[in-house]
Design a protein around this motif. Structure first.
Motif, PDB file in Angstrom:
ATOM      1  N   THR A 147       0.825  -1.214   0.000  1.00 39.18           N
ATOM      2  CA  THR A 147       0.000   0.000   0.000  1.00 39.18           C
ATOM      3  C   THR A 147       0.861   1.267   0.000  1.00 39.18           C
ATOM      4  O   THR A 147       0.469   2.283  -0.577  1.00 39.18           O
ATOM      5  CB  THR A 147      -0.954   0.019   1.205  1.00 39.18           C
ATOM      6  OG1 THR A 147      -0.194  -0.159   2.414  1.00 39.18           O
ATOM      7  CG2 THR A 147      -1.995  -1.091   1.094  1.00 39.18           C
ATOM      8  N   LYS A 177      -0.267 -11.679  -4.469  1.00 37.94           N
ATOM      9  CA  LYS A 177      -1.568 -11.856  -3.829  1.00 37.94           C
ATOM     10  C   LYS A 177      -2.675 -11.296  -4.715  1.00 37.94           C
ATOM     11  O   LYS A 177      -2.468 -10.320  -5.448  1.00 37.94           O
ATOM     12  CB  LYS A 177      -1.581 -11.139  -2.472  1.00 37.94           C
ATOM     13  CG  LYS A 177      -0.583 -11.676  -1.475  1.00 37.94           C
ATOM     14  CD  LYS A 177      -0.607 -10.852  -0.186  1.00 37.94           C
ATOM     15  CE  LYS A 177       0.422 -11.360   0.811  1.00 37.94           C
ATOM     16  NZ  LYS A 177       0.448 -10.535   2.042  1.00 37.94           N
ATOM     17  N   PRO A 178      -3.862 -11.878  -4.650  1.00 37.58           N
ATOM     18  CA  PRO A 178      -4.974 -11.381  -5.477  1.00 37.58           C
ATOM     19  C   PRO A 178      -5.247  -9.892  -5.287  1.00 37.58           C
ATOM     20  O   PRO A 178      -5.529  -9.175  -6.250  1.00 37.58           O
ATOM     21  CB  PRO A 178      -6.160 -12.229  -5.005  1.00 37.58           C
ATOM     22  CG  PRO A 178      -5.551 -13.493  -4.506  1.00 37.58           C
ATOM     23  CD  PRO A 178      -4.236 -13.088  -3.884  1.00 37.58           C
ATOM     24  N   GLU A 179      -5.119  -9.400  -4.050  1.00 40.49           N
ATOM     25  CA  GLU A 179      -5.420  -7.993  -3.784  1.00 40.49           C
ATOM     26  C   GLU A 179      -4.332  -7.046  -4.301  1.00 40.49           C
ATOM     27  O   GLU A 179      -4.537  -5.816  -4.334  1.00 40.49           O
ATOM     28  CB  GLU A 179      -5.621  -7.758  -2.284  1.00 40.49           C
ATOM     29  CG  GLU A 179      -4.427  -8.082  -1.402  1.00 40.49           C
ATOM     30  CD  GLU A 179      -4.440  -9.516  -0.877  1.00 40.49           C
ATOM     31  OE1 GLU A 179      -3.827  -9.743   0.188  1.00 40.49           O
ATOM     32  OE2 GLU A 179      -5.064 -10.379  -1.527  1.00 40.49           O
ATOM     33  N   GLU A 180      -3.190  -7.586  -4.714  1.00 43.15           N
ATOM     34  CA  GLU A 180      -2.134  -6.739  -5.271  1.00 43.15           C
ATOM     35  C   GLU A 180      -2.345  -6.453  -6.759  1.00 43.15           C
ATOM     36  O   GLU A 180      -1.765  -5.511  -7.293  1.00 43.15           O
ATOM     37  CB  GLU A 180      -0.766  -7.386  -5.039  1.00 43.15           C
ATOM     38  CG  GLU A 180      -0.391  -7.463  -3.560  1.00 43.15           C
ATOM     39  CD  GLU A 180       0.889  -8.234  -3.300  1.00 43.15           C
ATOM     40  OE1 GLU A 180       1.559  -7.940  -2.300  1.00 43.15           O
ATOM     41  OE2 GLU A 180       1.214  -9.155  -4.094  1.00 43.15           O
ATOM     42  N   GLY A 204      -2.263  -0.371  -9.340  1.00 43.20           N
ATOM     43  CA  GLY A 204      -2.320  -1.803  -9.067  1.00 43.20           C
ATOM     44  C   GLY A 204      -1.442  -2.532 -10.060  1.00 43.20           C
ATOM     45  O   GLY A 204      -1.073  -1.979 -11.107  1.00 43.20           O
TER      46      GLY A 204
END
Length: 222
Positions: A147, A177-180, A204
């Motif tokens: 982040t 990671k998927p959220e990255e 992203g």
């Protein structure tokens, strides 16, 4: 089945699953003499990529240094500083050490939550970018805090920026990671590299052909 075979199977399973229960080590480019390796505890594994070798080294508690050449991953308990100041001898071997004592100096600068980093002005392919980072003692960026990287780039630029991701893995062997990932990514072939892409007001990861040219970000002493 031998103990080594069991270990290899466990490592391969962990690498493929992306959920290995071990802490990933940060590895630093160095060089080592054959005499320094002569008395070391060691183990050899057949692993095709340097990324897989790095992950295996991270999963081996006693490993402090690894080498990788022609599909052979060598794990050693030799403790060396990363990036020695002395030039290598012709007989020295390229290796990666778990230690690094390189000072953060120009063109690098310390950014909270990210590390000692350098954001290029030039645009290069992913491989050219990584080679540039390696020549200065670092590697393509793996942020300490994702982040923090995302927020820094949003405040600094809107350009695409290569980071240390190829084949959906960070160059230290960790699966992205998927959220990255950014929206709708990854959507290309596995061979693609990844850059930070600004879309919908936020950065992203987005995959892209590695031969494309982008700005890039290095980090010293990952």
């Amino acid at each position: 089945m031998s103990l080594v075979a069991v270990l290899v199977m466990a490592l391969i399973t962990a690498l493929l699953s992306g959920s290995a229960a071990f802490e990933v080590t940060n590895w630093h480019l160095t060089h080592v003499s054959k005499s320094q390796l002569a008395s070391a505890t060691f183990m050899f594994l057949h692993l095709d990529t340097k990324v897989s070798c790095a992950a295996a080294a991270s999963a081996t508690p006693w490993c402090l240094l690894f080498t990788h050449k022609s599909g052979i991953c060598g794990l050693y308990d030799v403790e060396l500083d990363g990036l020695p100041l002395t030039p290598p001898l012709p007989t020295d071997i390229s290796a990666y050490s778990s230690k690094c004592h390189v000072p953060c100096s120009v063109p690098y600068t310390v950014l909270p939550g990210i590390g000692c980093v350098y954001l290029s002005e030039s645009k290069n392919t992913w491989l050219e970018a990584r080679n540039h980072c390696l020549r200065t003692g670092g590697d393509l960026l793996i942020p300490r805090t994702y982040t923090a990287l995302r927020d820094y780039l949003a405040q600094t630029t809107r350009d695409n920026v290569w980071v240390g991701v190829k084949e959906r893995m960070w160059v230290d062997g960790r699966t992205v990671k998927p959220e990255e990932w950014g929206p709708n990514d990854p959507d290309g072939p596995l061979r693609y590299c990844a850059r930070m892409l600004f879309i919908n007001g936020v950065y992203g990861l987005a995959d892209m052909e590695c031969s494309e040219s982008n700005r890039f970000m290095c980090r010293l002493c990952q």
